[in-house]
Design a protein around this motif. Structure first.
Motif, short mmCIF file in Angstrom:
data_model
loop_
_atom_site.label_atom_id
_atom_site.label_comp_id
_atom_site.label_asym_id
_atom_site.label_seq_id
_atom_site.Cartn_x
_atom_site.Cartn_y
_atom_site.Cartn_z
N MET A 187 0.84 -1.21 0.00
CA MET A 187 0.00 0.00 0.00
C MET A 187 0.88 1.26 0.00
O MET A 187 1.24 1.77 1.07
CB MET A 187 -0.92 -0.01 1.23
CG MET A 187 -1.86 -1.21 1.26
SD MET A 187 -2.81 -1.36 2.79
CE MET A 187 -1.52 -1.85 3.93
N PRO A 188 1.25 1.74 -1.19
CA PRO A 188 2.08 2.96 -1.26
C PRO A 188 1.31 4.17 -0.70
O PRO A 188 0.09 4.27 -0.84
CB PRO A 188 2.33 3.11 -2.76
CG PRO A 188 2.06 1.77 -3.34
CD PRO A 188 0.99 1.17 -2.51
N GLU A 189 2.06 5.07 -0.09
CA GLU A 189 1.51 6.33 0.43
C GLU A 189 0.30 6.09 1.34
O GLU A 189 -0.70 6.79 1.28
CB GLU A 189 1.14 7.26 -0.73
CG GLU A 189 2.32 7.58 -1.64
CD GLU A 189 1.96 8.50 -2.78
OE1 GLU A 189 1.39 9.57 -2.50
OE2 GLU A 189 2.25 8.14 -3.95
N THR A 190 0.41 5.06 2.18
CA THR A 190 -0.66 4.71 3.13
C THR A 190 -0.06 4.68 4.53
O THR A 190 0.92 3.96 4.77
CB THR A 190 -1.27 3.34 2.78
OG1 THR A 190 -1.75 3.38 1.44
CG2 THR A 190 -2.41 3.00 3.72
N ASP A 191 -0.66 5.43 5.46
CA ASP A 191 -0.11 5.47 6.81
C ASP A 191 -0.58 4.28 7.64
O ASP A 191 -1.39 3.45 7.19
CB ASP A 191 -0.49 6.79 7.50
CG ASP A 191 -1.99 7.02 7.61
OD1 ASP A 191 -2.74 6.02 7.59
OD2 ASP A 191 -2.42 8.18 7.70
N THR A 224 4.34 -0.34 8.82
CA THR A 224 4.43 0.89 8.01
C THR A 224 5.84 1.45 8.05
O THR A 224 6.45 1.54 9.12
CB THR A 224 3.43 1.94 8.52
OG1 THR A 224 2.11 1.42 8.44
CG2 THR A 224 3.51 3.22 7.68
N LYS A 225 6.35 1.81 6.91
CA LYS A 225 7.68 2.42 6.79
C LYS A 225 7.53 3.94 6.71
O LYS A 225 6.86 4.45 5.81
CB LYS A 225 8.38 1.88 5.55
CG LYS A 225 9.73 2.53 5.27
CD LYS A 225 10.34 1.96 3.99
CE LYS A 225 11.65 2.68 3.65
NZ LYS A 225 12.27 2.15 2.42
N ILE A 226 8.18 4.65 7.66
CA ILE A 226 8.15 6.11 7.65
C ILE A 226 9.56 6.69 7.58
O ILE A 226 9.71 7.91 7.46
CB ILE A 226 7.42 6.65 8.90
CG1 ILE A 226 8.10 6.14 10.18
CG2 ILE A 226 5.95 6.26 8.88
CD1 ILE A 226 7.51 6.72 11.46
#
Length: 324
Positions: A187-191, A224-226
């Protein structure tokens, strides 16, 4: 009429009449040049005809045109058939290429993207803006389903799981089957909050699904990667740890649901009545009490009585009820 040809008129006489030849020669000598031309035109007229008045010209011309027309028609038909054949071959090639491309990047059983596609898009996915979230899903009890009900039932379980995941993710999310009973949602650009909402939707969908013969119970884990410095392998590892935590936490629930599905499948075959299983359970417990078994062993004995016909759960009803 002036022509490039020369003509010479002569009159023959008998050799034994030499006087006749002399008379003719004298007569011809007295004729003027003009009179000679008049005689020639009177008795040997040269007719100058127009080329277009010659019927052979038109016959030849029509033959030539007809031949050319036939050749043009044949070439046109051949060219049209060639174009059609090329178009059909091109279309067939495009379809074959698309089918080959689809099979290269899609799982044959579920229609989800496969591990090949997953491996190829990792670099592209990681180049997109953060956050990047993933969900790992592991199907519980696939082996026991295959062993009890057959691999067809196991395949159906995997297909149902894939459908539930695909129907609960959003546009731009990518679902892949990366193992026998393991799937991943990228899920790209998903928090993190959004990813957990989607995880909850998938979990609820599995709980509400039908038993065919077992509902697709699944262990889920999200991460999730931040931070740009975190590798994808580390992100995957965190999601995998969450998934195994979920599997352990719900192991008792999963166990109860699977046992319940097995009991239901056994009774649906109608080989034995529910009363038969109740009588058998009562006899087993009576035997257990006589042997002074503890509660854990008594529960196991009761479960054994309920599932002693589990081998029949995967058989068709017609086979079990067949005479003889």
């Amino acid at each position: 009429v002036e022509t490039p040809y020369e003509s010479s008129l002569s009159i023959a006489t008998r050799n034994d009449w030499p006087m006749l030849s002399t008379i003719f020669n004298k007569g011809l000598a007295q004729i003027s040049q003009q009179e000679r031309k008049e005689i020639e035109q009177r008795w040997m007229p040269l007719q100058k005809k127009n080329l277009f008045e010659n019927r052979y010209f038109w016959f030849g011309l029509l033959t030539l045109l007809l031949g050319l027309s036939i050749i043009i028609i044949v070439i046109s038909i051949w060219n049209a058939s060639l174009k059609k054949a090329v178009k059909e071959k091109t279309k067939a090639l495009e379809v074959s290429t698309q089918e080959l491309l689809y099979k290269t990047y899609h799982d044959e059983l579920t229609g989800l993207y496969n591990r090949v596609y997953f491996s190829e898009i990792l670099e592209e996915i990681q180049s997109k803006p953060l956050p990047l979230s993933i969900i790992l899903a592991d199907l519980n009890c696939l082996k026991i389903t295959n062993d009890t009900f057959g691999h067809e039932a196991g395949d159906k379980l995997i297909i149902n799981m894939a459908k539930l995941i695909q129907s609960n993710i959003e546009e731009g999310h990518i679902a892949c089957r990366i193992g026998g009973d393991e799937m991943i949602v990228i899920m790209p650009e998903t928090d993190a909050r959004k990813s957990l909402d989607i995880l909850a939707k998938i979990k609820q969908a599995t709980i509400s699904s039908k038993e065919e013969p077992i509902r697709p119970l699944v262990a889920l884990g999200a991460a999730t990667k931040i931070n740009e410095d975190e590798s994808f392998s580390r992100l995957f590892k965190r999601a995998e740890e969450k998934m195994y935590e979920n599997k352990m936490d719900e192991s008792e629930y999963t166990y109860d649901k699977v046992i319940g599905s097995f009991k239901k499948a056994i009774l649906e075959n109608e080989y034995e009545s529910p009363e038969h299983y109740e009588r058998l359970k009562a006899l087993c417990l009576e035997l257990g009490y006589a042997m002074n078994l503890d509660k854990e062993d008594l529960d196991a004995l009761a479960l054994l009585s309920d599932l002693h016909d589990i081998g029949k759960a995967g058989l068709d009803k017609e086979i079990l009820l067949k005479d003889g």
